[in-house]
Each structure stands twice: as structure tokens, then as C-alpha cells.
Scaffold this motif. Structure first.
Motif, PDB file in Angstrom:
ATOM      1  N   ASN A  50       1.094  -1.115   0.090  1.00 21.25           N
ATOM      2  CA  ASN A  50       0.087   0.225   0.040  1.00 21.25           C
ATOM      3  C   ASN A  50       0.776   1.116  -0.028  1.00 21.25           C
ATOM      4  O   ASN A  50       1.969   1.268   0.534  1.00 21.25           O
ATOM      5  N   GLU A  51       0.508   2.222  -0.540  1.00 18.14           N
ATOM      6  CA  GLU A  51       1.260   3.592  -0.655  1.00 18.14           C
ATOM      7  C   GLU A  51       0.957   4.302   0.582  1.00 18.14           C
ATOM      8  O   GLU A  51      -0.186   4.765   1.165  1.00 18.14           O
ATOM      9  N   LEU A  52       2.241   4.525   1.216  1.00 19.03           N
ATOM     10  CA  LEU A  52       2.328   5.331   2.616  1.00 19.03           C
ATOM     11  C   LEU A  52       1.589   6.658   2.463  1.00 19.03           C
ATOM     12  O   LEU A  52       0.973   7.099   3.221  1.00 19.03           O
ATOM     13  N   THR A  53       2.018   7.478   1.483  1.00 17.64           N
ATOM     14  CA  THR A  53       1.660   9.191   1.310  1.00 17.64           C
ATOM     15  C   THR A  53       0.236   8.925   0.907  1.00 17.64           C
ATOM     16  O   THR A  53      -0.246  10.148   1.536  1.00 17.64           O
ATOM     17  N   SER A  54      -0.539   8.088   0.543  1.00 17.83           N
ATOM     18  CA  SER A  54      -2.199   8.472   0.179  1.00 17.83           C
ATOM     19  C   SER A  54      -2.799   7.735   1.388  1.00 17.83           C
ATOM     20  O   SER A  54      -4.190   7.572   1.402  1.00 17.83           O
ATOM     21  N   ASP A  55      -2.241   6.971   2.368  1.00 19.55           N
ATOM     22  CA  ASP A  55      -2.910   6.266   3.420  1.00 19.55           C
ATOM     23  C   ASP A  55      -3.653   7.243   4.326  1.00 19.55           C
ATOM     24  O   ASP A  55      -3.220   8.233   4.292  1.00 19.55           O
ATOM     25  N   MET A  58      -3.834   9.292  10.093  1.00 18.18           N
ATOM     26  CA  MET A  58      -3.469   8.695  11.469  1.00 18.18           C
ATOM     27  C   MET A  58      -2.587   7.578  11.272  1.00 18.18           C
ATOM     28  O   MET A  58      -1.902   7.361  12.053  1.00 18.18           O
ATOM     29  N   ARG A  59      -2.872   6.680  10.567  1.00 19.25           N
ATOM     30  CA  ARG A  59      -2.157   5.496  10.339  1.00 19.25           C
ATOM     31  C   ARG A  59      -0.728   5.843  10.066  1.00 19.25           C
ATOM     32  O   ARG A  59       0.257   5.540  10.238  1.00 19.25           O
ATOM     33  N   PHE A  63       2.979   5.699  11.650  1.00 17.78           N
ATOM     34  CA  PHE A  63       3.946   4.582  11.255  1.00 17.78           C
ATOM     35  C   PHE A  63       5.083   5.315  11.110  1.00 17.78           C
ATOM     36  O   PHE A  63       6.273   4.986  11.544  1.00 17.78           O
ATOM     37  N   LYS A  64       5.112   6.769  10.807  1.00 16.40           N
ATOM     38  CA  LYS A  64       6.342   7.301  10.630  1.00 16.40           C
ATOM     39  C   LYS A  64       7.061   7.643  11.945  1.00 16.40           C
ATOM     40  O   LYS A  64       8.086   7.804  12.022  1.00 16.40           O
ATOM     41  N   LEU A  65       6.073   7.975  12.981  1.00 21.57           N
ATOM     42  CA  LEU A  65       6.524   8.204  14.270  1.00 21.57           C
ATOM     43  C   LEU A  65       7.192   7.146  14.986  1.00 21.57           C
ATOM     44  O   LEU A  65       8.097   7.214  15.678  1.00 21.57           O
ATOM     45  N   ALA A  66       6.695   5.833  14.650  1.00 20.42           N
ATOM     46  CA  ALA A  66       7.272   4.743  15.111  1.00 20.42           C
ATOM     47  C   ALA A  66       8.386   4.461  14.613  1.00 20.42           C
ATOM     48  O   ALA A  66       9.485   4.110  15.061  1.00 20.42           O
ATOM     49  N   ILE A  67       8.791   4.606  13.026  1.00 25.62           N
ATOM     50  CA  ILE A  67      10.194   4.474  12.502  1.00 25.62           C
ATOM     51  C   ILE A  67      10.997   5.598  13.174  1.00 25.62           C
ATOM     52  O   ILE A  67      12.204   5.212  13.175  1.00 25.62           O
ATOM     53  N   GLY A 125      -3.470   0.525  18.016  1.00 24.47           N
ATOM     54  CA  GLY A 125      -4.574   1.212  17.492  1.00 24.47           C
ATOM     55  C   GLY A 125      -4.814   1.670  16.338  1.00 24.47           C
ATOM     56  O   GLY A 125      -5.673   2.339  15.658  1.00 24.47           O
ATOM     57  N   THR A 126      -3.543   1.378  15.361  1.00 21.34           N
ATOM     58  CA  THR A 126      -3.884   1.662  14.167  1.00 21.34           C
ATOM     59  C   THR A 126      -3.999   0.713  13.103  1.00 21.34           C
ATOM     60  O   THR A 126      -4.507   0.913  11.950  1.00 21.34           O
ATOM     61  N   GLY A 127      -4.169  -0.513  13.630  1.00 17.49           N
ATOM     62  CA  GLY A 127      -4.490  -1.999  12.804  1.00 17.49           C
ATOM     63  C   GLY A 127      -3.266  -2.384  12.129  1.00 17.49           C
ATOM     64  O   GLY A 127      -3.339  -3.467  11.576  1.00 17.49           O
ATOM     65  N   LEU A 128      -1.994  -1.849  12.262  1.00 20.93           N
ATOM     66  CA  LEU A 128      -0.885  -2.334  11.343  1.00 20.93           C
ATOM     67  C   LEU A 128      -0.313  -3.466  12.006  1.00 20.93           C
ATOM     68  O   LEU A 128       0.612  -4.187  11.709  1.00 20.93           O
ATOM     69  N   LEU A 129      -0.615  -3.619  13.399  1.00 24.49           N
ATOM     70  CA  LEU A 129      -0.122  -4.747  14.238  1.00 24.49           C
ATOM     71  C   LEU A 129      -1.051  -5.865  14.442  1.00 24.49           C
ATOM     72  O   LEU A 129      -1.024  -6.989  14.781  1.00 24.49           O
ATOM     73  N   TYR A 130      -2.157  -6.106  13.456  1.00 21.49           N
ATOM     74  CA  TYR A 130      -3.262  -6.899  13.514  1.00 21.49           C
ATOM     75  C   TYR A 130      -2.442  -8.255  13.303  1.00 21.49           C
ATOM     76  O   TYR A 130      -2.156  -8.325  12.333  1.00 21.49           O
ATOM     77  N   ARG A 131      -2.962  -9.199  13.943  1.00 25.34           N
ATOM     78  CA  ARG A 131      -2.450 -10.618  13.595  1.00 25.34           C
ATOM     79  C   ARG A 131      -3.444 -11.698  13.124  1.00 25.34           C
ATOM     80  O   ARG A 131      -3.276 -12.933  13.169  1.00 25.34           O
ATOM     81  N   GLY A 132      -4.890 -11.012  13.012  1.00 30.02           N
ATOM     82  CA  GLY A 132      -5.828 -11.912  12.775  1.00 30.02           C
ATOM     83  C   GLY A 132      -5.728 -12.277  11.184  1.00 30.02           C
ATOM     84  O   GLY A 132      -4.864 -11.665  10.692  1.00 30.02           O
TER      85      GLY A 132
END
Length: 135
Positions: A50-55, A58-59, A63-67, A125-132
Motif C-alpha cells: 500500500n502507498e504510504l503517502t496516500s494512506d 492517522m495511520r 507509522f512515521k513516528l514509530a520509525i 490502535g492503527t491496525g498495523l499490528l493486527y495478527r488475525g
């Protein structure tokens, strides 16, 4: 195949966590590669598909803060691998000896993690860590 843009620039890093950083562009890029690889694994390579710039802002911003937090953590720890994060149990200089005990409540030795806890909090809370299973 078009080359993907980096997840973060040095200027963005300075704005997010450390405006007075002493990191050079070369050092930053090395840490960025490591942090990006680490978070590609933990996010199931979401931004490779997925394209980061068009996401959603909030997510994307989380993600940028986490990096950025991960880069700061690796720079402060002076390590980019789990092996580099290991500390000796004891050391001596002359007649002085220091022994550390990094044990959990269960008595197991704790290993230092290359993964920054602050980064994981930023992604919660972003859904990026979802494991289902996704459909």
C-alpha cells in the motif's frame, strides 16, 4: 519496477523526535534501512503493498513516528541488531568487578530487544499490528 520512497526523511525525523540530531545523512539512511525492515516484518509488509503517502493520515503519521522512535532508539543504544543489544553479565577493571542481574520475576534472564517499545505504542490502535486473518 518503480523504487519505493523511503518511509521517512531526515528532516521529518528532526521534526518528529530530535531537531538537534547529530546524525549524518549516511548514518540516518543506515538506521532507516534497519528500522524500515524491522517494521515491514511487524506490519506484515503493509506499506510494501500500500502507498504510504496516500494512506489515512492517522495511520501514516503513527507509522512515521514509530520509525522515528526506532531510529532514535537504535542510535542511543548504538546497536542495530539483537546481538548488538546484548550486555555482558559482568565486567572487571582492575580489582573492581560489576555483576548485573537482568532477570524477570520468573527467574529467566531478560534479553534486550532491538524493537523499541515506544514505537510499538505509537502503532497501537492503527491496525498495523493486527495478527488475525484478513479477508
Amino acid at each position: 519496477m518503480q523504487e519505493k520512497q523511503p518511509y521517512l526523511t531526515l528532516d521529518e525525523y528532526k521534526q518528529l523526535v530530535d531537531e538537534d540530531t547529530q546524525l549524518t545523512e549516511k548514518e540516518f539512511k543506515k538506521l532507516l534501512r534497519k528500522a524500515s525492515s524491522l517494521f515491514d516484518v511487524h506490519t506484515r509488509r503493509f506499506y510494501q503493498r500500500n502507498e504510504l503517502t496516500s494512506d489515512l493520515p492517522m495511520r501514516r503519521d503513527a507509522f512515521k513516528l514509530a520509525i522515528a522512535y526506532q531510529i532514535e532508539y537504535m542510535e542511543e543504544a548504538e546497536a542495530t541488531t539483537t546481538y548488538g543489544m546484548q550486555e555482558p553479565d559482568s565486567w572487571s577493571i582492575g580489582r573492581m568487578s560489576v555483576t548485573t542481574s537482568a532477570r524477570s520475576a520468573s527467574g529467566q534472564t531478560k534479553e534486550a530487544s532491538i524493537l523499541c517499545h515506544d514505537s510499538m505504542v505509537a502503532l497501537s490502535g492503527t491496525g498495523l499490528l493486527y495478527r488475525g486473518v484478513r479477508r
